[in-house]
Design a protein around this motif. Structure first.
Motif, PDB file in Angstrom:
ATOM      1  N   VAL A 268      -4.339   1.578  -3.069  1.00 42.32           N
ATOM      2  CA  VAL A 268      -3.034   2.098  -2.683  1.00 42.32           C
ATOM      3  C   VAL A 268      -2.735   3.395  -3.425  1.00 42.32           C
ATOM      4  O   VAL A 268      -2.306   4.396  -2.846  1.00 42.32           O
ATOM      5  CB  VAL A 268      -1.948   1.050  -2.993  1.00 42.32           C
TER       6      VAL A 268
ATOM      7  N   ARG B 244      -5.554   4.174   2.481  1.00 44.03           N
ATOM      8  CA  ARG B 244      -4.844   3.243   3.354  1.00 44.03           C
ATOM      9  C   ARG B 244      -5.715   2.704   4.476  1.00 44.03           C
ATOM     10  O   ARG B 244      -5.622   1.535   4.847  1.00 44.03           O
ATOM     11  CB  ARG B 244      -3.603   3.926   3.922  1.00 44.03           C
TER      12      ARG B 244
ATOM     13  N   ALA C  37       0.815  -1.205   0.000  1.00 42.55           N
ATOM     14  CA  ALA C  37       0.000   0.000   0.000  1.00 42.55           C
ATOM     15  C   ALA C  37       0.844   1.249   0.000  1.00 42.55           C
ATOM     16  O   ALA C  37       1.787   1.383   0.746  1.00 42.55           O
ATOM     17  CB  ALA C  37      -0.882  -0.016   1.242  1.00 42.55           C
ATOM     18  N   ARG C  38       0.480   2.199  -0.845  1.00 47.42           N
ATOM     19  CA  ARG C  38       1.186   3.481  -0.866  1.00 47.42           C
ATOM     20  C   ARG C  38       0.168   4.593  -1.036  1.00 47.42           C
ATOM     21  O   ARG C  38      -0.859   4.423  -1.662  1.00 47.42           O
ATOM     22  CB  ARG C  38       2.192   3.601  -2.015  1.00 47.42           C
ATOM     23  N   ALA C  39       0.494   5.758  -0.519  1.00 43.28           N
ATOM     24  CA  ALA C  39      -0.347   6.925  -0.730  1.00 43.28           C
ATOM     25  C   ALA C  39       0.376   7.885  -1.642  1.00 43.28           C
ATOM     26  O   ALA C  39       1.598   7.898  -1.690  1.00 43.28           O
ATOM     27  CB  ALA C  39      -0.629   7.610   0.612  1.00 43.28           C
TER      28      ALA C  39
ATOM     29  N   LEU D 292       2.361   1.047   5.092  1.00 43.44           N
ATOM     30  CA  LEU D 292       2.230   0.254   3.883  1.00 43.44           C
ATOM     31  C   LEU D 292       2.842  -1.141   4.060  1.00 43.44           C
ATOM     32  O   LEU D 292       2.324  -2.122   3.541  1.00 43.44           O
ATOM     33  CB  LEU D 292       2.909   0.976   2.724  1.00 43.44           C
TER      34      LEU D 292
ATOM     35  N   ALA E 109       0.246  -3.080   5.849  1.00 47.16           N
ATOM     36  CA  ALA E 109      -0.813  -3.543   4.947  1.00 47.16           C
ATOM     37  C   ALA E 109      -0.330  -4.716   4.107  1.00 47.16           C
ATOM     38  O   ALA E 109      -1.057  -5.684   3.873  1.00 47.16           O
ATOM     39  CB  ALA E 109      -1.258  -2.397   4.039  1.00 47.16           C
TER      40      ALA E 109
END
Length: 500
Positions: A372, A377, A4-6, A240, A243
């Motif tokens: 992501v 998130r 997961a990334r923002a 992340l 996740a």
């Protein structure tokens, strides 16, 4: 490793997307299409090679018990790889600006964290192997998990290749990895090394991949340290990595349950069936995921473009995967016996259910990448956490009552009844409607249902044997192609594509 990334700027602040409302369509589209083609070719070639290797090992070198030991070691390795560099390596792909400014700090953090993880697993390997019902796996764990350290270093040059959609170079690197790892594994297996042959093969292949990535992305393996960058990277990466750890736990908790509850032999059958169910997932989904996150990240600033891109990507993935899943599910027994031999037939009982799970996983993995890229998130944590919490008790009860078939059924029950609705809700919050998802899946699902009916009717007519198997599969596949033809316009992005 996709986690997961923002949307984050180079300083670690969340990007508003105001300066990136829409990517440069022509050049961006060409990049994505070229990368997708190379990625698909790469994945197909590598998976076919792994498939052939698995047949040789299962037929002539290793039995169910050795596969069970390998399954335990592989599960632990995958869980460690999900968080070995604390998620900071993803900044190479996602952050704006020149990644070479913060890459040295990323490399230092990744190397330190993966090194500490390896020390921990080296010391605890006997305990971990015992808890998972496979004491013989301790030595294999200690060797195979060397890949954690190698991967922690390789994340940086590999991230540069992913950022630039350089899938042609990745194909060459993966080919080197495959050739070396397969050669070492086969030689050691036929020399009687058992499951340890997998471990040393994996280490050799990962070393080759690290060298290849470093050559393809020169100047990226430079250690350095910047306190402010490190703070921003950890703020970005730790959630992340968490996740990703949840996601890997979901995929691998069944191996732990089967190993600790049913023993190594049953685990060997289950691992073989699960690997077979992963053929469509790996061939199609892996190829897509090498470009999907980078693609969704570029579209994140435009909700309409993101929704269109996701629905079309989902349609393409599901259309390509459904026939493979239906064929393997409907012809499970004959396929297992033909490919691996009659000693592996117990695995066929679990395979149809695992194929259904594989199809669900493909959609969920694409949704994961989309959430992501849009910075969802909290939703992602919620869905993954719900999946894991619901799955563990179901699998434990199912294993004790119905063996590996029960575990497979429990997987499908939780995925369809709980996880899919949760992902649909999360995607709706990101602006992707249920209607667009249904349009993308309607024709493939209809074609899959027709295929299943054809296989059920064709098997008694064609009888047994390899020729009959291929004949039934060919007829069913032809029917599927006819059923999905109305969706070709939607899949190709041309007007007039009827998708509902």
């Amino acid at each position: 490793m996709d986690t997961a990334r923002a949307p984050v700027s180079e300083t670690g602040e969340t990007s508003t997307g105001e300066t990136d409302d829409a990517p440069a369509a022509p050049s961006f589209g060409r990049k994505v299409r070229s990368a997708a083609r190379w990625s698909l070719i790469n994945t197909v070639v590598m998976r076919l090679g792994n498939f052939a290797t698995g047949i040789l090992l299962a037929r002539f070198a290793l039995g169910p018990a050795e596969w069970g030991v390998y399954g335990i070691a592989q599960t632990v390795l995958l869980v460690l790889l999900s968080a070995n560099e604390l998620g900071v390596g993803l900044a190479i792909v996602r952050w704006d600006g020149d990644p070479r400014r913060f890459a040295p700090t990323v490399l230092t953090l990744g190397a330190l964290s993966s090194g500490l993880l390896y020390v921990a697993i080296f010391l605890s390997a006997p305990t971990v192997a015992g808890l998972l019902g496979s004491p013989d796996a301790a030595g294999v764990l200690r060797v195979m998990c060397l890949c954690v350290v190698i991967d922690g270093v390789a994340q940086v040059p590999a991230g540069f290749l992913t950022r630039e959609f350089a899938q042609g170079k990745r194909m060459v690197i993966d080919a080197l990895n495959f050739v070396l790892s397969t050669t070492v594994t086969l030689v050691l297996a036929f020399e009687g090394w058992g499951a340890m042959s997998f471990a040393w093969g994996a280490v050799a292949g990962n070393i080759a991949a690290l060298i290849g990535c470093a050559v393809a992305a020169p100047g990226t393996l430079k250690f350095g340290w910047d306190r402010e960058q490190a703070r921003a990277l950890l703020k970005f990466g730790l959630p992340l990595a968490g996740a990703s750890l949840l996601a890997l736990a979901v995929v691998n908790v069944d191996t732990m349950v089967v190993g600790s509850t049913l023993g190594q032999v049953s685990l060997g059958f289950y691992v073989l069936a699960f690997n077979m169910s992963g053929w469509p997932v790996r061939i199609i989904s892996e190829a897509a995921r090498r470009v999907s996150f980078a693609g969704f990240s570029r579209l994140a600033g435009s909700p309409q473009a993101l929704a269109q891109g996701f629905s079309r990507a989902l349609g393409v993935l599901i259309t390509g995967t459904v026939p493979l899943c239906v064929l393997l599910a409907g012809l499970a027994g004959p396929v297992v016996e033909l490919v691996y031999g009659s000693q592996w037939l117990p695995a066929a009982k679990a395979l149809p259910w695992l194929m259904a799970l594989g199809l669900v996983r493909i959609g969920c993995e694409l949704a994961y990448d989309c959430l992501v890229a849009t910075g969802q998130r909290r939703s992602l944590f919620g869905v993954q956490g719900l999946w894991l919490v619901a799955l563990i008790p179901v699998l434990v009860v199912a294993a004790r009552t119905h063996g590996i078939v029960g575990v497979s059924q429990g997987h499908v029950l939780v995925a369809v009844g709980i996880v899919v609705p949760a992902f649909l809700f999360a995607l709706g919050r990101a602006g992707i409607s249920l209607r667009s998802i249904a349009r993308a899946c309607a024709w493939p699902f209809f074609g899959g249902a027709v295929m299943a009916l054809v296989i059920l009717g064709a098997q008694p007519l064609f009888g047994g044997g390899a020729v009959a198997l291929f004949a039934a599969g060919a007829v069913a596949l032809a029917c599927y192609v006819v059923c999905v033809l109305p969706s070709r316009g939607f899949l190709l992005g041309t007007r007039g594509g009827d998708t509902a």
